[in-house]
Design a protein around this motif. Structure first.
Motif, PDB file in Angstrom:
ATOM      1  N   ASP A  14     -17.198  49.658  73.935  1.00 28.21           N
ATOM      2  CA  ASP A  14     -16.298  48.936  73.052  1.00 28.21           C
ATOM      3  C   ASP A  14     -16.043  47.540  73.627  1.00 28.21           C
ATOM      4  N   GLN A  15     -14.962  46.909  73.199  1.00 30.68           N
ATOM      5  CA  GLN A  15     -14.636  45.585  73.714  1.00 30.68           C
ATOM      6  C   GLN A  15     -14.439  45.649  75.229  1.00 30.68           C
ATOM      7  N   PRO A  16     -15.191  44.862  76.003  1.00 32.45           N
ATOM      8  CA  PRO A  16     -15.125  44.975  77.465  1.00 32.45           C
ATOM      9  C   PRO A  16     -13.792  44.500  78.040  1.00 32.45           C
ATOM     10  N   ILE A  17     -13.521  44.939  79.281  1.00 32.97           N
ATOM     11  CA  ILE A  17     -12.340  44.518  80.014  1.00 32.97           C
ATOM     12  C   ILE A  17     -12.701  43.294  80.852  1.00 32.97           C
ATOM     13  N   LYS A  18     -11.868  42.260  80.769  1.00 32.93           N
ATOM     14  CA  LYS A  18     -12.057  41.083  81.614  1.00 32.93           C
ATOM     15  C   LYS A  18     -11.428  41.362  82.971  1.00 32.93           C
ATOM     16  N   PHE A  19     -12.239  41.378  84.029  1.00 31.36           N
ATOM     17  CA  PHE A  19     -11.749  41.668  85.378  1.00 31.36           C
ATOM     18  C   PHE A  19     -12.249  40.574  86.302  1.00 31.36           C
ATOM     19  N   PHE A  20     -11.338  39.681  86.688  1.00 34.99           N
ATOM     20  CA  PHE A  20     -11.692  38.473  87.419  1.00 34.99           C
ATOM     21  C   PHE A  20     -12.743  37.714  86.608  1.00 34.99           C
ATOM     22  N   SER A  21     -13.933  37.514  87.128  1.00 41.26           N
ATOM     23  CA  SER A  21     -14.942  36.734  86.405  1.00 41.26           C
ATOM     24  C   SER A  21     -15.951  37.608  85.665  1.00 41.26           C
ATOM     25  N   LYS A  22     -15.721  38.922  85.670  1.00 38.34           N
ATOM     26  CA  LYS A  22     -16.699  39.832  85.062  1.00 38.34           C
ATOM     27  C   LYS A  22     -16.136  40.511  83.822  1.00 38.34           C
ATOM     28  N   ASN A  23     -17.049  40.855  82.907  1.00 39.94           N
ATOM     29  CA  ASN A  23     -16.714  41.687  81.761  1.00 39.94           C
ATOM     30  C   ASN A  23     -17.194  43.105  82.059  1.00 39.94           C
ATOM     31  N   ILE A  24     -16.287  44.051  82.113  1.00 41.13           N
ATOM     32  CA  ILE A  24     -16.607  45.435  82.453  1.00 41.13           C
ATOM     33  C   ILE A  24     -16.647  46.261  81.172  1.00 41.13           C
ATOM     34  N   ALA A  25     -17.749  46.993  80.973  1.00 40.01           N
ATOM     35  CA  ALA A  25     -17.908  47.809  79.765  1.00 40.01           C
ATOM     36  C   ALA A  25     -16.811  48.863  79.682  1.00 40.01           C
ATOM     37  N   LEU A  26     -16.297  49.075  78.476  1.00 41.19           N
ATOM     38  CA  LEU A  26     -15.244  50.062  78.249  1.00 41.19           C
ATOM     39  C   LEU A  26     -15.618  50.940  77.065  1.00 41.19           C
ATOM     40  N   HIS A  27     -15.500  52.246  77.257  1.00 42.96           N
ATOM     41  CA  HIS A  27     -15.704  53.208  76.182  1.00 42.96           C
ATOM     42  C   HIS A  27     -14.356  53.814  75.797  1.00 42.96           C
ATOM     43  N   SER A  28     -14.357  54.616  74.749  1.00 41.52           N
ATOM     44  CA  SER A  28     -13.143  55.299  74.325  1.00 41.52           C
ATOM     45  C   SER A  28     -12.801  56.406  75.313  1.00 41.52           C
ATOM     46  N   PRO A  29     -11.550  56.890  75.301  1.00 40.44           N
ATOM     47  CA  PRO A  29     -11.199  58.025  76.159  1.00 40.44           C
ATOM     48  C   PRO A  29     -12.095  59.245  75.925  1.00 40.44           C
ATOM     49  N   LEU A  30     -12.457  59.500  74.665  1.00 44.33           N
ATOM     50  CA  LEU A  30     -13.323  60.649  74.385  1.00 44.33           C
ATOM     51  C   LEU A  30     -14.692  60.480  75.018  1.00 44.33           C
ATOM     52  N   ARG A  31     -15.248  59.269  74.928  1.00 35.01           N
ATOM     53  CA  ARG A  31     -16.542  59.029  75.571  1.00 35.01           C
ATOM     54  C   ARG A  31     -16.428  59.174  77.084  1.00 35.01           C
ATOM     55  N   HIS A  32     -15.288  58.800  77.649  1.00 39.85           N
ATOM     56  CA  HIS A  32     -15.121  58.975  79.085  1.00 39.85           C
ATOM     57  C   HIS A  32     -15.037  60.457  79.447  1.00 39.85           C
ATOM     58  N   TYR A  33     -14.500  61.266  78.556  1.00 43.12           N
ATOM     59  CA  TYR A  33     -14.520  62.721  78.783  1.00 43.12           C
ATOM     60  C   TYR A  33     -15.954  63.203  78.942  1.00 43.12           C
ATOM     61  N   TYR A  34     -16.814  62.846  77.980  1.00 45.31           N
ATOM     62  CA  TYR A  34     -18.207  63.288  78.047  1.00 45.31           C
ATOM     63  C   TYR A  34     -18.904  62.713  79.272  1.00 45.31           C
ATOM     64  N   HIS A  35     -18.624  61.453  79.578  1.00 48.05           N
ATOM     65  CA  HIS A  35     -19.268  60.799  80.712  1.00 48.05           C
ATOM     66  C   HIS A  35     -18.971  61.555  82.009  1.00 48.05           C
ATOM     67  N   PHE A  36     -17.702  61.867  82.243  1.00 46.86           N
ATOM     68  CA  PHE A  36     -17.326  62.524  83.493  1.00 46.86           C
ATOM     69  C   PHE A  36     -17.727  63.990  83.488  1.00 46.86           C
ATOM     70  N   ARG A  37     -17.550  64.672  82.368  1.00 47.39           N
ATOM     71  CA  ARG A  37     -17.947  66.085  82.311  1.00 47.39           C
ATOM     72  C   ARG A  37     -19.439  66.242  82.557  1.00 47.39           C
ATOM     73  N   ASN A  38     -20.246  65.426  81.878  1.00 44.83           N
ATOM     74  CA  ASN A  38     -21.688  65.581  81.969  1.00 44.83           C
ATOM     75  C   ASN A  38     -22.233  65.142  83.311  1.00 44.83           C
ATOM     76  N   ALA A  39     -21.567  64.158  83.938  1.00 48.54           N
ATOM     77  CA  ALA A  39     -21.963  63.788  85.293  1.00 48.54           C
ATOM     78  C   ALA A  39     -21.799  64.980  86.229  1.00 48.54           C
ATOM     79  N   VAL A  40     -20.659  65.656  86.144  1.00 52.04           N
ATOM     80  CA  VAL A  40     -20.407  66.813  87.005  1.00 52.04           C
ATOM     81  C   VAL A  40     -21.405  67.934  86.705  1.00 52.04           C
ATOM     82  N   LEU A  41     -21.698  68.153  85.426  1.00 56.14           N
ATOM     83  CA  LEU A  41     -22.693  69.165  85.068  1.00 56.14           C
ATOM     84  C   LEU A  41     -24.046  68.850  85.692  1.00 56.14           C
ATOM     85  N   LEU A  42     -24.406  67.572  85.695  1.00 56.07           N
ATOM     86  CA  LEU A  42     -25.695  67.176  86.262  1.00 56.07           C
ATOM     87  C   LEU A  42     -25.693  67.343  87.780  1.00 56.07           C
TER      88      LEU A  42
END
Length: 303
Positions: A216-244
């Motif tokens: 989604d719309q990235p987070i501005k952190f100092f001089s960088k734009n950091i990618a941001l997903h929805s909370p639901l996408r972060h659920y899948y991201h963290f769950r699936n990482a652990v599964l892997l």
């Protein structure tokens, strides 16, 4: 006229509540480059179904799954359709990615020169970020971000992102399709690592280009734009990482490097994401469900 390199390439476009104008631009850019396109829809709104009836042509097939069954199931549905229609390659595409006019030609051309090929992917640009994201690989306990030194450079990588990923059908027959139970996120990573486990190698092709929206719309952190997903996408991201991480065939050094990155993301999004408590809750739940072996579609409330 169909270009020679596009022969035998079936593009699989996965959709879920797409912006129809963006999807139209994608198809307009994609259709001239491939032999046929199959759009696999995960239960989008009625407007999409009406639109799909108008778009179906000789080179575009629309498959309606009727409900949101996830990216992995949609990919596998499209892959089976392509297999049944004699495809030599499948090209996976997200609904909001736009390939350059010669992207498919560049990818297919590269396949003839690469040993033990698993998949090739293009260099992509998200216009909301300052620089094109580099290709990624793990060496020892170091994450290497591989820039394109020259236009013709081909990079050895652990995986390529699913959008723009070109895979020979013969490799899919040996490695297998996507892991359905992941639903979304880490689907491309898991397949790329599994292909490596079977002796195949993925490559980034610097001469092939694509526009792609990362999150989604990235987070501005100092001089960088950091990618941001929805909370639901972060659920899948963290769950699936652990599964892997629980899979015994995944290299230990890869687990350690990616696990460290996951910890940093957990801290960063818990502190700096908009609606950070929602992100914290869904990331934490994802870790817990991954440890518990829960797979498939998330059933519950994000709040």
């Amino acid at each position: 006229m169909t270009r020679p390199y596009s022969l035998g390439v079936v593009a699989i476009v996965v959709t879920y509540q797409p912006v129809l104008e963006v999807l139209r631009k994608l198809l307009d850019a994609l259709i001239p480059q491939v032999e046929s396109v199959v759009v696999v829809d995960n239960g989008s709104h009625a407007d999409f179904q009406a639109w799909s009836n108008e778009r179906q042509t000789r080179n575009v097939e629309v498959l309606l799954l009727g409900e949101n069954r996830g990216v992995a199931v949609a990919h596998n549905t499209g892959i089976q359709w392509a297999r049944n229609h004699g495809a030599r390659f499948v090209l996976l595409m997200d609904q909001d990615s736009i390939p350059s006019p010669d992207m498919v030609d560049k990818l297919v051309a590269a396949t003839s020169e690469l040993p033990s090929l698993a998949a090739v992917g293009p260099r992509y640009l998200d216009e909301r970020h300052d620089n094109p994201p580099p290709f990624i690989r793990v060496r020892g306990l170091t994450l290497e971000r591989c820039a394109c030194d020259t236009q013709d450079h081909v990079v050895h990588v652990d995986y390529v992102i699913s959008s723009g990923c070109l895979v020979p059908m013969a490799v899919l027959d040996k490695v297998g399709g996507m892991w359905d139970d992941l639903f979304i996120d880490y689907v491309d990573i898991e397949w790329g690592l599994r292909a490596r486990h079977h002796g195949f190698q993925s490559y980034g092709v610097c001469s092939a280009h694509m526009q792609h929206s990362l999150g989604d719309q990235p987070i501005k952190f100092f001089s960088k734009n950091i990618a941001l997903h929805s909370p639901l996408r972060h659920y899948y991201h963290f769950r699936n990482a652990v599964l892997l991480y629980k899979e015994p065939w995944v290299p230990l050094n890869w687990k350690l490097v990616d696990g460290w990155r996951l910890c940093l993301k957990y801290i960063f999004y818990s502190l700096f994401a908009r609606s950070r408590m929602a992100h914290w809750r869904m990331m934490t739940l994802g870790v817990w469900h991954g440890l518990a072996g829960k797979t498939g579609k998330f059933e519950g409330s994000e709040s």
